[in-house]
Write a protein that holds these residues in place. Sequence first.
Motif, short mmCIF file in Angstrom:
data_model
loop_
_atom_site.label_atom_id
_atom_site.label_comp_id
_atom_site.label_asym_id
_atom_site.label_seq_id
_atom_site.Cartn_x
_atom_site.Cartn_y
_atom_site.Cartn_z
N LYS A 164 45.02 34.04 36.82
CA LYS A 164 45.96 34.66 36.20
C LYS A 164 46.79 35.76 36.71
O LYS A 164 46.16 36.50 37.48
CB LYS A 164 45.45 35.16 34.66
N VAL A 165 48.04 35.72 37.00
CA VAL A 165 48.76 36.64 37.69
C VAL A 165 49.68 37.19 36.83
O VAL A 165 50.42 36.42 35.85
CB VAL A 165 49.43 36.07 38.99
N GLY A 166 50.04 38.40 37.02
CA GLY A 166 51.10 39.19 36.13
C GLY A 166 52.15 40.03 37.17
O GLY A 166 51.65 40.42 38.30
N ALA A 167 53.35 40.15 36.72
CA ALA A 167 54.27 40.99 37.50
C ALA A 167 55.05 41.56 36.72
O ALA A 167 55.75 41.09 35.75
CB ALA A 167 55.16 39.82 38.50
N ASP B 153 43.12 39.21 38.87
CA ASP B 153 41.69 39.36 38.99
C ASP B 153 41.27 38.58 40.09
O ASP B 153 40.81 37.41 40.25
CB ASP B 153 41.43 38.60 37.62
N SER B 154 41.37 39.40 41.23
CA SER B 154 40.95 39.03 42.46
C SER B 154 40.49 40.09 43.28
O SER B 154 40.46 41.45 42.81
CB SER B 154 42.41 38.64 43.31
N PRO B 155 39.44 39.74 44.23
CA PRO B 155 38.92 41.03 45.16
C PRO B 155 39.79 41.84 45.92
O PRO B 155 39.32 42.81 46.25
CB PRO B 155 37.75 40.20 45.76
N LEU B 156 40.65 41.06 46.34
CA LEU B 156 41.90 41.64 47.35
C LEU B 156 43.14 41.65 46.51
O LEU B 156 43.42 40.82 45.88
CB LEU B 156 41.90 41.02 48.61
N LEU C 200 42.76 44.01 39.31
CA LEU C 200 42.30 44.55 38.05
C LEU C 200 41.58 45.96 38.16
O LEU C 200 41.14 46.78 37.40
CB LEU C 200 41.37 43.67 37.16
N GLU C 201 40.46 45.70 39.15
CA GLU C 201 39.81 47.13 39.70
C GLU C 201 40.50 48.26 40.31
O GLU C 201 39.81 49.09 40.43
CB GLU C 201 38.63 46.26 40.67
N GLY C 202 41.64 47.88 40.53
CA GLY C 202 42.50 49.11 41.03
C GLY C 202 42.66 49.07 42.66
O GLY C 202 43.15 50.00 43.24
N ASN C 203 42.26 48.04 43.18
CA ASN C 203 42.37 47.98 44.75
C ASN C 203 43.61 47.52 44.99
O ASN C 203 44.30 46.51 44.46
CB ASN C 203 41.50 46.77 45.28
N SER C 204 44.53 48.41 45.77
CA SER C 204 46.17 48.04 45.79
C SER C 204 46.48 48.33 47.11
O SER C 204 45.91 48.96 47.92
CB SER C 204 46.89 48.95 44.86
N LYS C 205 47.71 47.70 47.56
CA LYS C 205 48.28 47.88 48.70
C LYS C 205 49.78 47.57 48.40
O LYS C 205 50.08 46.84 47.61
CB LYS C 205 47.88 46.64 49.64
#
Length: 130
Positions: free
Chosen positions: A22-25, A75-78, A105-110
């Motif tokens: 699932k992806v949200g934008a 909901d992805s590790p990266l 979802l865990e806040g890992n962002s770029k």
Amino acid sequence: MSLLDAATNVQSKAYAPYSNFKVGAAIRGASGAIYAGCNVENVAYPEGTCAEAGAIATMVAAGETQLTEVVVIADSPLPVSPCGGCRQKLAEFSGPETVVTMTTLEGNSKSLTMAELLPGAFTQAHMENS
């Protein structure tokens, strides 16, 4: 509501029974309004719609054709980046300096600019002699 909140809220509503990805934008229009979209899969895979395309369609339906900021969440590790087609779609309605934030979802962002995501983008300038 922030772009991150809008993208997170719509991500949970994505229709992804085949990939379970699932992806949200969420995008901010030049007016400041926020438009959100989620991926929508189809049994005739890959005839679905990406989250970014859904958000853009909502923005255009509201009468806007310029976006100033983008957030994509999964909901992805990266951090998940827009696919090639969505990069071109985003480029159509933004500038090279527009920031695209990709997050989990865990806040890992770029965060990258459109120019970094799609160097050498095909633009309207290529069509001037047509």
